[in-house]
Scaffold this active site. Structure first.
Site, PDB file in Angstrom:
ATOM      1  N   ARG A  58      53.929  43.277  23.071  1.00  0.00           N
ATOM      2  CA  ARG A  58      52.800  42.474  23.515  1.00  0.00           C
ATOM      3  C   ARG A  58      51.866  42.138  22.376  1.00  0.00           C
ATOM      4  O   ARG A  58      50.822  41.518  22.609  1.00  0.00           O
ATOM      5  CB  ARG A  58      52.002  43.306  24.493  1.00  0.00           C
ATOM      6  CG  ARG A  58      52.083  42.875  25.904  1.00  0.00           C
ATOM      7  CD  ARG A  58      51.317  43.932  26.632  1.00  0.00           C
ATOM      8  NE  ARG A  58      50.735  43.433  27.804  1.00  0.00           N
ATOM      9  CZ  ARG A  58      51.286  43.572  29.006  1.00  0.00           C
ATOM     10  NH1 ARG A  58      52.451  44.142  29.130  1.00  0.00           N
ATOM     11  NH2 ARG A  58      50.661  43.137  30.053  1.00  0.00           N
ATOM     12  N   ARG A  71      49.337  40.037  45.228  1.00  0.00           N
ATOM     13  CA  ARG A  71      50.458  40.942  44.926  1.00  0.00           C
ATOM     14  C   ARG A  71      50.284  42.295  45.635  1.00  0.00           C
ATOM     15  O   ARG A  71      49.192  42.849  45.709  1.00  0.00           O
ATOM     16  CB  ARG A  71      50.537  41.198  43.424  1.00  0.00           C
ATOM     17  CG  ARG A  71      51.559  42.290  43.103  1.00  0.00           C
ATOM     18  CD  ARG A  71      51.922  42.382  41.659  1.00  0.00           C
ATOM     19  NE  ARG A  71      50.793  42.555  40.779  1.00  0.00           N
ATOM     20  CZ  ARG A  71      50.867  42.428  39.460  1.00  0.00           C
ATOM     21  NH1 ARG A  71      52.020  42.112  38.896  1.00  0.00           N
ATOM     22  NH2 ARG A  71      49.803  42.602  38.712  1.00  0.00           N
ATOM     23  N   ARG A  88      42.614  39.841  31.368  1.00  0.00           N
ATOM     24  CA  ARG A  88      44.040  39.957  30.994  1.00  0.00           C
ATOM     25  C   ARG A  88      44.560  38.625  30.459  1.00  0.00           C
ATOM     26  O   ARG A  88      45.364  38.603  29.533  1.00  0.00           O
ATOM     27  CB  ARG A  88      44.861  40.436  32.196  1.00  0.00           C
ATOM     28  CG  ARG A  88      44.649  41.925  32.473  1.00  0.00           C
ATOM     29  CD  ARG A  88      45.034  42.309  33.870  1.00  0.00           C
ATOM     30  NE  ARG A  88      46.437  42.158  34.166  1.00  0.00           N
ATOM     31  CZ  ARG A  88      46.921  42.063  35.405  1.00  0.00           C
ATOM     32  NH1 ARG A  88      46.116  42.087  36.441  1.00  0.00           N
ATOM     33  NH2 ARG A  88      48.223  41.953  35.590  1.00  0.00           N
TER      34      ARG A  88
HETATM   35  P1  AP5 Z   1      51.840  45.094  33.111  1.00  0.00           P
HETATM   36  O1  AP5 Z   1      52.153  45.930  34.271  1.00  0.00           O
HETATM   37  O2  AP5 Z   1      52.937  44.708  32.186  1.00  0.00           O
HETATM   38  O3  AP5 Z   1      51.044  43.807  33.614  1.00  0.00           O
HETATM   39  P2  AP5 Z   1      51.031  42.267  33.156  1.00  0.00           P
HETATM   40  O4  AP5 Z   1      51.722  41.862  31.912  1.00  0.00           O
HETATM   41  O5  AP5 Z   1      49.620  41.880  33.254  1.00  0.00           O
HETATM   42  O6  AP5 Z   1      51.955  41.586  34.142  1.00  0.00           O
HETATM   43  P3  AP5 Z   1      51.992  41.828  35.654  1.00  0.00           P
HETATM   44  O7  AP5 Z   1      52.810  43.045  35.952  1.00  0.00           O
HETATM   45  O8  AP5 Z   1      50.619  41.743  36.231  1.00  0.00           O
HETATM   46  O9  AP5 Z   1      52.755  40.494  36.131  1.00  0.00           O
HETATM   47  P4  AP5 Z   1      54.290  40.168  36.155  1.00  0.00           P
HETATM   48  O10 AP5 Z   1      54.557  39.083  35.157  1.00  0.00           O
HETATM   49  O11 AP5 Z   1      55.136  41.392  36.098  1.00  0.00           O
HETATM   50  O12 AP5 Z   1      54.369  39.498  37.600  1.00  0.00           O
HETATM   51  P5  AP5 Z   1      55.013  40.069  38.956  1.00  0.00           P
HETATM   52  O13 AP5 Z   1      56.500  39.981  38.884  1.00  0.00           O
HETATM   53  O14 AP5 Z   1      54.387  41.349  39.368  1.00  0.00           O
HETATM   54  O15 AP5 Z   1      50.720  45.823  32.225  1.00  0.00           O
HETATM   55  C1  AP5 Z   1      49.582  46.373  32.840  1.00  0.00           C
HETATM   56  C2  AP5 Z   1      48.670  46.982  31.792  1.00  0.00           C
HETATM   57  O16 AP5 Z   1      49.368  48.032  31.111  1.00  0.00           O
HETATM   58  C3  AP5 Z   1      48.219  46.023  30.673  1.00  0.00           C
HETATM   59  O17 AP5 Z   1      47.100  45.254  31.058  1.00  0.00           O
HETATM   60  C4  AP5 Z   1      47.924  47.015  29.553  1.00  0.00           C
HETATM   61  O18 AP5 Z   1      46.675  47.658  29.751  1.00  0.00           O
HETATM   62  C5  AP5 Z   1      49.020  48.053  29.721  1.00  0.00           C
HETATM   63  N1  AP5 Z   1      50.211  47.718  28.928  1.00  0.00           N
HETATM   64  C6  AP5 Z   1      51.468  47.450  29.406  1.00  0.00           C
HETATM   65  N2  AP5 Z   1      52.304  47.183  28.408  1.00  0.00           N
HETATM   66  C7  AP5 Z   1      51.583  47.266  27.261  1.00  0.00           C
HETATM   67  C8  AP5 Z   1      51.888  47.072  25.886  1.00  0.00           C
HETATM   68  N3  AP5 Z   1      53.124  46.716  25.475  1.00  0.00           N
HETATM   69  N4  AP5 Z   1      50.888  47.251  24.962  1.00  0.00           N
HETATM   70  C9  AP5 Z   1      49.650  47.616  25.346  1.00  0.00           C
HETATM   71  N5  AP5 Z   1      49.288  47.791  26.641  1.00  0.00           N
HETATM   72  C10 AP5 Z   1      50.246  47.621  27.578  1.00  0.00           C
HETATM   73  O19 AP5 Z   1      54.543  38.888  39.965  1.00  0.00           O
HETATM   74  C11 AP5 Z   1      53.174  38.744  40.320  1.00  0.00           C
HETATM   75  C12 AP5 Z   1      53.074  38.297  41.793  1.00  0.00           C
HETATM   76  O20 AP5 Z   1      53.647  36.993  41.911  1.00  0.00           O
HETATM   77  C13 AP5 Z   1      53.847  39.181  42.779  1.00  0.00           C
HETATM   78  O21 AP5 Z   1      53.097  39.324  43.954  1.00  0.00           O
HETATM   79  C14 AP5 Z   1      55.147  38.417  43.050  1.00  0.00           C
HETATM   80  O22 AP5 Z   1      55.640  38.662  44.355  1.00  0.00           O
HETATM   81  C15 AP5 Z   1      54.672  36.978  42.899  1.00  0.00           C
HETATM   82  N6  AP5 Z   1      55.720  36.092  42.382  1.00  0.00           N
HETATM   83  C16 AP5 Z   1      56.636  36.362  41.417  1.00  0.00           C
HETATM   84  N7  AP5 Z   1      57.424  35.301  41.214  1.00  0.00           N
HETATM   85  C17 AP5 Z   1      56.968  34.322  42.053  1.00  0.00           C
HETATM   86  C18 AP5 Z   1      57.371  32.984  42.300  1.00  0.00           C
HETATM   87  N8  AP5 Z   1      58.399  32.426  41.647  1.00  0.00           N
HETATM   88  N9  AP5 Z   1      56.661  32.276  43.225  1.00  0.00           N
HETATM   89  C19 AP5 Z   1      55.632  32.836  43.899  1.00  0.00           C
HETATM   90  N10 AP5 Z   1      55.203  34.103  43.707  1.00  0.00           N
HETATM   91  C20 AP5 Z   1      55.881  34.832  42.795  1.00  0.00           C
HETATM   92 MG    MG Z   2      54.767  43.422  35.869  1.00  0.00          MG
END
Ligand code: AP5
Ligand code: MG
Length: 218
Positions: free
Chosen positions: A88, A127, A171
């Site tokens: 990241r 979500r 974020r």
């Molecule tokens: P992390 O858990 O990785 O969160 P993020 O990158 O902010 O991503 P999300 O998990 O929120 O979203 P996603 O892309 O996975 O979407 P999802 O599939 O859930 O990280 C959390 C925290 O941990 C960070 O802020 C940081 O503090 C720390 N961290 C983690 N890794 C780190 C690193 N490498 N370095 C430093 N800190 C780190 O989908 C979202 C929603 O949309 C769901 O409800 C889903 O059902 C819906 N959805 C999905 N696809 C579709 C579609 N095609 N159409 C409609 N809805 C959809």
């Molecule tokens: Mg995720």
């Protein structure tokens, strides 16, 4: 296959990771899931990470890199892996390159999921995640049959602490400042492929699998 998913919060990395990892027969390694598991167990790593996560900031590179290095040393990751949420930052990407080089391997492909900020906000505000199997649902776009209950294992669904409006905004800012530069980093190495990640989940999965084919999978 050694694969990285990159994209803004809410792009669908976790949703797609489970299908793509299954398709490629590799373990899915999600740093967010590992941190959240540590937070709920109250481990020292979890205590350290929680404050950053609650603000929507990144956990410091040294902590995150050490955690991922340990995970990549596990046997199941030796034939390949799918990383969701790591790297990241450019320093994280450089360390990953070094670690792989030392083991005589390299990344095959970095898949970028492209969605705009308005869609991210719609997705994250609805979500819900299963407390036991981590399956990801959405109250409107992918609802479980019974609200609040996972269809797969009847687990309780919860809303992530970092899915509050203010934290989502931070974020997105952090993504633009620290993570978006990875797109250019990987493009210059010839491993980046971007796909439109809007539309039904299944359509995005098909687009993803299709994109991976050109990098030697499937
Ligand atoms: P992390 O858990 O990785 O969160 P993020 O990158 O902010 O991503 P999300 O998990 O929120 O979203 P996603 O892309 O996975 O979407 P999802 O599939 O859930 O990280 C959390 C925290 O941990 C960070 O802020 C940081 O503090 C720390 N961290 C983690 N890794 C780190 C690193 N490498 N370095 C430093 N800190 C780190 O989908 C979202 C929603 O949309 C769901 O409800 C889903 O059902 C819906 N959805 C999905 N696809 C579709 C579609 N095609 N159409 C409609 N809805 C959809
Ligand atoms: Mg995720």
């Amino acid at each position: 296959m050694r694969l990285v998913l990159v994209g803004p919060p809410g792009a669908g990395k976790g949703t797609q990771a489970q299908f793509i990892a299954e398709h490629a027969s590799v373990p899915k390694i999600s740093t967010g899931d590992i941190f959240r598991a540590n937070v709920s167990k109250g481990t020292p790593l979890g205590v350290q990470a929680k404050a950053y996560m609650d603000r929507g900031d990144l956990v410091p590179d040294d902590v995150t890199i050490e955690m991922v290095k340990l995970r990549l040393r596990e046997n199941d990751a030796s034939p390949g892996f799918l990383l969701d949420g790591f790297p990241r930052t450019v320093p994280q990407a450089e360390v990953l390159d070094d670690v792989l080089r030392e083991s005589g391997t390299k990344l095959d492909v970095v898949l970028e999921l492209v969605v705009d900020d308005d869609e991210v906000i719609r997705r994250l505000s609805g979500r819900r995640t299963c407390r036991t199997c981590n399956h990801i649902w959405h109250v409107d776009f992918d609802p479980p049959e019974v609200p609040g209950v996972c269809d797969i294992d009847d687990g309780e669904l919860f809303q992530r602490d970092d899915d509050q409006a203010e934290t989502i905004a931070n974020r997105l800012t952090v993504y633009a400042g620290s993570t978006a530069p990875l797109v250019a980093y990987y493009a210059s190495r010839g491993v980046l492929v971007g796909i439109d990640a809007t539309g039904p989940v299944d359509d995005v999965t098909l687009r993803a699998i299709d994109a991976l084919r050109s990098f030697g999978d499937g």
